[in-house]
Motif scaffolding. Structure first.
Motif, PDB file in Angstrom:
ATOM      1  N   PHE A 141       5.918   3.766   9.977  1.00 10.43           N
ATOM      2  CA  PHE A 141       5.797   4.244  11.353  1.00 10.43           C
ATOM      3  C   PHE A 141       5.270   3.159  12.289  1.00 10.43           C
ATOM      4  O   PHE A 141       5.486   3.233  13.509  1.00 10.43           O
ATOM      5  N   ALA A 142       4.561   2.186  11.759  1.00 10.53           N
ATOM      6  CA  ALA A 142       3.957   1.153  12.610  1.00 10.53           C
ATOM      7  C   ALA A 142       5.039   0.353  13.341  1.00 10.53           C
ATOM      8  O   ALA A 142       6.026  -0.065  12.732  1.00 10.53           O
ATOM      9  N   THR A 143       4.821   0.133  14.627  1.00  8.21           N
ATOM     10  CA  THR A 143       5.702  -0.755  15.381  1.00  8.21           C
ATOM     11  C   THR A 143       5.517  -2.182  14.905  1.00  8.21           C
ATOM     12  O   THR A 143       6.473  -2.953  14.823  1.00  8.21           O
ATOM     13  N   LYS A 144       4.284  -2.534  14.604  1.00 10.56           N
ATOM     14  CA  LYS A 144       3.952  -3.844  14.026  1.00 10.56           C
ATOM     15  C   LYS A 144       2.955  -3.635  12.904  1.00 10.56           C
ATOM     16  O   LYS A 144       1.950  -2.949  13.069  1.00 10.56           O
ATOM     17  N   LEU A 145       3.220  -4.244  11.748  1.00 16.77           N
ATOM     18  CA  LEU A 145       2.352  -4.123  10.580  1.00 16.77           C
ATOM     19  C   LEU A 145       1.682  -5.452  10.293  1.00 16.77           C
ATOM     20  O   LEU A 145       2.335  -6.506  10.287  1.00 16.77           O
ATOM     21  N   CYS A 146       0.381  -5.405  10.049  1.00 19.08           N
ATOM     22  CA  CYS A 146      -0.400  -6.603   9.724  1.00 19.08           C
ATOM     23  C   CYS A 146      -1.232  -6.336   8.473  1.00 19.08           C
ATOM     24  O   CYS A 146      -1.438  -5.190   8.069  1.00 19.08           O
ATOM     25  N   THR A 147      -1.733  -7.417   7.871  1.00 22.49           N
ATOM     26  CA  THR A 147      -2.637  -7.309   6.730  1.00 22.49           C
ATOM     27  C   THR A 147      -3.535  -8.541   6.720  1.00 22.49           C
ATOM     28  O   THR A 147      -3.488  -9.355   7.656  1.00 22.49           O
ATOM     29  N   VAL A 148      -4.370  -8.692   5.673  1.00 22.13           N
ATOM     30  CA  VAL A 148      -5.421  -9.709   5.721  1.00 22.13           C
ATOM     31  C   VAL A 148      -5.216 -10.894   4.783  1.00 22.13           C
ATOM     32  O   VAL A 148      -5.990 -11.844   4.811  1.00 22.13           O
ATOM     33  N   SER A 149      -4.190 -10.860   3.941  1.00 17.68           N
ATOM     34  CA  SER A 149      -3.937 -11.967   3.018  1.00 17.68           C
ATOM     35  C   SER A 149      -2.457 -12.008   2.678  1.00 17.68           C
ATOM     36  O   SER A 149      -1.738 -11.007   2.835  1.00 17.68           O
ATOM     37  N   ASN A 150      -2.018 -13.150   2.211  1.00 17.18           N
ATOM     38  CA  ASN A 150      -0.619 -13.242   1.785  1.00 17.18           C
ATOM     39  C   ASN A 150      -0.380 -12.366   0.561  1.00 17.18           C
ATOM     40  O   ASN A 150       0.704 -11.793   0.407  1.00 17.18           O
ATOM     41  N   TYR A 151      -1.379 -12.264  -0.319  1.00 16.00           N
ATOM     42  CA  TYR A 151      -1.236 -11.381  -1.472  1.00 16.00           C
ATOM     43  C   TYR A 151      -0.913  -9.964  -1.020  1.00 16.00           C
ATOM     44  O   TYR A 151       0.013  -9.320  -1.536  1.00 16.00           O
ATOM     45  N   SER A 152      -1.694  -9.445  -0.063  1.00 14.40           N
ATOM     46  CA  SER A 152      -1.447  -8.080   0.409  1.00 14.40           C
ATOM     47  C   SER A 152      -0.102  -7.977   1.115  1.00 14.40           C
ATOM     48  O   SER A 152       0.578  -6.948   1.015  1.00 14.40           O
ATOM     49  N   ARG A 153       0.291  -9.024   1.824  1.00 18.73           N
ATOM     50  CA  ARG A 153       1.600  -8.988   2.491  1.00 18.73           C
ATOM     51  C   ARG A 153       2.718  -8.816   1.461  1.00 18.73           C
ATOM     52  O   ARG A 153       3.611  -7.972   1.640  1.00 18.73           O
ATOM     53  N   VAL A 154       2.678  -9.590   0.391  1.00 18.52           N
ATOM     54  CA  VAL A 154       3.706  -9.493  -0.645  1.00 18.52           C
ATOM     55  C   VAL A 154       3.644  -8.129  -1.332  1.00 18.52           C
ATOM     56  O   VAL A 154       4.680  -7.497  -1.594  1.00 18.52           O
ATOM     57  N   ASP A 155       2.428  -7.659  -1.604  1.00 19.98           N
ATOM     58  CA  ASP A 155       2.250  -6.376  -2.295  1.00 19.98           C
ATOM     59  C   ASP A 155       2.786  -5.220  -1.451  1.00 19.98           C
ATOM     60  O   ASP A 155       3.515  -4.350  -1.955  1.00 19.98           O
ATOM     61  N   ILE A 156       2.437  -5.195  -0.183  1.00 22.31           N
ATOM     62  CA  ILE A 156       2.917  -4.140   0.717  1.00 22.31           C
ATOM     63  C   ILE A 156       4.436  -4.199   0.847  1.00 22.31           C
ATOM     64  O   ILE A 156       5.126  -3.170   0.844  1.00 22.31           O
ATOM     65  N   SER A 157       4.954  -5.421   0.955  1.00 21.13           N
ATOM     66  CA  SER A 157       6.405  -5.592   1.079  1.00 21.13           C
ATOM     67  C   SER A 157       7.133  -5.009  -0.126  1.00 21.13           C
ATOM     68  O   SER A 157       8.109  -4.258   0.020  1.00 21.13           O
ATOM     69  N   LYS A 158       6.655  -5.328  -1.315  1.00 23.08           N
ATOM     70  CA  LYS A 158       7.304  -4.849  -2.535  1.00 23.08           C
ATOM     71  C   LYS A 158       7.170  -3.340  -2.699  1.00 23.08           C
ATOM     72  O   LYS A 158       8.132  -2.651  -3.071  1.00 23.08           O
ATOM     73  N   CYS A 159       5.976  -2.813  -2.432  1.00 30.72           N
ATOM     74  CA  CYS A 159       5.746  -1.385  -2.674  1.00 30.72           C
ATOM     75  C   CYS A 159       6.429  -0.502  -1.643  1.00 30.72           C
ATOM     76  O   CYS A 159       6.898   0.593  -1.974  1.00 30.72           O
ATOM     77  N   TYR A 160       6.486  -0.964  -0.391  1.00 30.10           N
ATOM     78  CA  TYR A 160       6.954  -0.102   0.683  1.00 30.10           C
ATOM     79  C   TYR A 160       8.297  -0.529   1.271  1.00 30.10           C
ATOM     80  O   TYR A 160       8.768   0.075   2.239  1.00 30.10           O
ATOM     81  N   GLY A 161       8.898  -1.570   0.695  1.00 35.27           N
ATOM     82  CA  GLY A 161      10.223  -1.965   1.130  1.00 35.27           C
ATOM     83  C   GLY A 161      10.288  -2.513   2.541  1.00 35.27           C
ATOM     84  O   GLY A 161      11.274  -2.284   3.259  1.00 35.27           O
ATOM     85  N   ILE A 162       9.248  -3.226   2.948  1.00 32.52           N
ATOM     86  CA  ILE A 162       9.191  -3.832   4.277  1.00 32.52           C
ATOM     87  C   ILE A 162       9.303  -5.342   4.124  1.00 32.52           C
ATOM     88  O   ILE A 162       8.637  -5.934   3.271  1.00 32.52           O
ATOM     89  N   ALA A 163      10.123  -5.963   4.920  1.00 30.90           N
ATOM     90  CA  ALA A 163      10.335  -7.406   4.810  1.00 30.90           C
ATOM     91  C   ALA A 163       9.017  -8.161   4.992  1.00 30.90           C
ATOM     92  O   ALA A 163       8.226  -7.850   5.895  1.00 30.90           O
ATOM     93  N   GLU A 164       8.789  -9.165   4.132  1.00 28.94           N
ATOM     94  CA  GLU A 164       7.550  -9.942   4.228  1.00 28.94           C
ATOM     95  C   GLU A 164       7.370 -10.570   5.601  1.00 28.94           C
ATOM     96  O   GLU A 164       6.257 -10.600   6.144  1.00 28.94           O
ATOM     97  N   ASP A 165       8.464 -11.099   6.160  1.00 33.33           N
ATOM     98  CA  ASP A 165       8.328 -11.785   7.445  1.00 33.33           C
ATOM     99  C   ASP A 165       8.095 -10.829   8.608  1.00 33.33           C
ATOM    100  O   ASP A 165       7.866 -11.255   9.737  1.00 33.33           O
TER     101      ASP A 165
END
Length: 368
Positions: A141-165
């Protein structure tokens, strides 16, 4: 001029845990960076004076307090949705992962980590079930998604199907009070916390993901091998009592900011062996104080440590952790190298830079 509503639910005086501290440090700088904009801090309890960030900030308390899973839905989907519409907000910013699923207002959401997706048994079932159902929705639902580390970015991307970039990293940092202190101040801290004895420190919630049992076992192995320091555990239990008693282990509970900085800066080393982290703020706080760190080799911890840790070990390898602590105790040259590396690494993180990243993301949303 834009009107920006901010989720201030975790701005609680004296209880700024990791996400709350991120919120405080970023919001107060964001307000300063954007003097022409108007801000609305949305609390779920009476707004405290400690978070008065400037003349361009309004505060409001919305009920009911969002402290239980079903109340999260009520607060974000109805109370927040109503308020940001009534206030004519151009944007809603949330730094604790929760957003409204019912608003048409653009939303910037910061999800720090999704440990509950991998280890749901670390939380009471009603919370883990709620988080695993809602956070995929919050991410999408987020218009823009952010996180606090590259690890979390990759993890969120894989789990939720959102592009890393599509996910922006806004790192944590250490506060200005975390600095090296002199020997006299260190001894005063030893007297206060560990009966005058030198100590190793852990900082964090006493929670299964923090591996409290493993930290105590690694410390016991360090003592068995001839180590001389005590162990100071700073933090409180969340869901149930996670304390593990052992000879030489001291529990300080929750400390205020100045006492926490003093407790960290006076330590001989930090022992930090979590099973899972989205960032690991105590690592940077210790390094900024000139305190060497022995830490886990998993999730975000190696990323945050860079090359500055005294040792990165499997969180279940108590022998390796003990050896890392002992090396710091007996090898003074190695110790000084690690301290200098840590001081340099801590400078790679800055709340000013993190707030600038947040402000830039807001600009991109508002100007889209």
């Amino acid at each position: 001029m834009y009107r920006i509503a901010l989720n201030a639910r975790l701005l609680i005086p004296g209880k700024l845990e990791g996400t709350g501290r991120f919120t405080h440090q970023c919001y107060k700088r964001l307000v300063s960076l954007r003097p022409e904009d108007k801000f609305l801090l949305i609390f779920d309890r009476p707004p405290p004076m400690e978070f008065d960030y400037g003349e361009n900030v309004e505060t409001v308390c919305l009920l009911p307090p969002a402290r239980r899973p079903w109340l999260f839905d009520v607060w974000f989907d109805y109370a927040v949705t109503w308020k940001i519409k009534k206030w004519n907000a151009n944007l809603f910013v949330s730094t604790d992962g929760y957003i409204s699923r019912r608003t048409l207002t653009p939303q910037l959401n910061v999800i720090h980590d999704i440990n509950f997706e991998h280890n749901p048994d670390w939380l009471p079932s009603r919370y883990s079930k709620h988080f695993r159902k809602r956070f995929p929705e919050y991410a999408r639902f987020a218009t823009k998604l952010c996180t606090v580390s590259n690890y979390s970015r990759v993890d969120i991307s894989k789990c939720y199907g959102i592009a890393e970039d599509a996910i922006t990293v806004i790192p944590n940092s250490s506060d200005a009070m975390f600095i090296p202190i002199d020997e006299r101040s260190k001894q005063a801290a030893r007297d206060q916390f560990c009966e005058g004895k030198r100590y190793i420190v852990f900082v964090g919630s006493l929670h299964p993901r923090k591996n409290i049992t493993g930290i105590v076992k690694a410390f016991e192995e360090y003592r068995r091998r001839g180590g001389s320091s005590e162990l100071l555990m700073v933090g409180v239990s969340m869901w149930k009592d996670e304390k593990r008693e052992a000879l030489g282990v001291h529990y300080a509970g929750r400390l205020n900011d100045n006492a926490l900085a003093k407790a960290v800066a006076a330590a001989e080393a930090m022992l930090y062996l979590p099973f899972f982290e989205g960032f690991g703020v105590p690592i940077i706080e210790a390094m900024a104080c000139g305190v060497p760190v022995v830490a886990s080799n998993c999730t975000s911890v190696p990323e945050v440590c860079g090359d500055a840790a005294a040792a990165l070990v499997d969180p279940n390898d108590y022998d390796a952790a003990a050896k890392g602590l002992l090396k710091l105790e007996v090898d003074r040259e190695f110790r000084q190298q690690v301290i200098q590396s840590g001081l340099m690494r801590s400078k790679d993180y800055s709340w000013d830079r993190s707030a600038e990243i947040l402000s830039n993301e807001i600009d991109q949303l508002l100007n889209a």
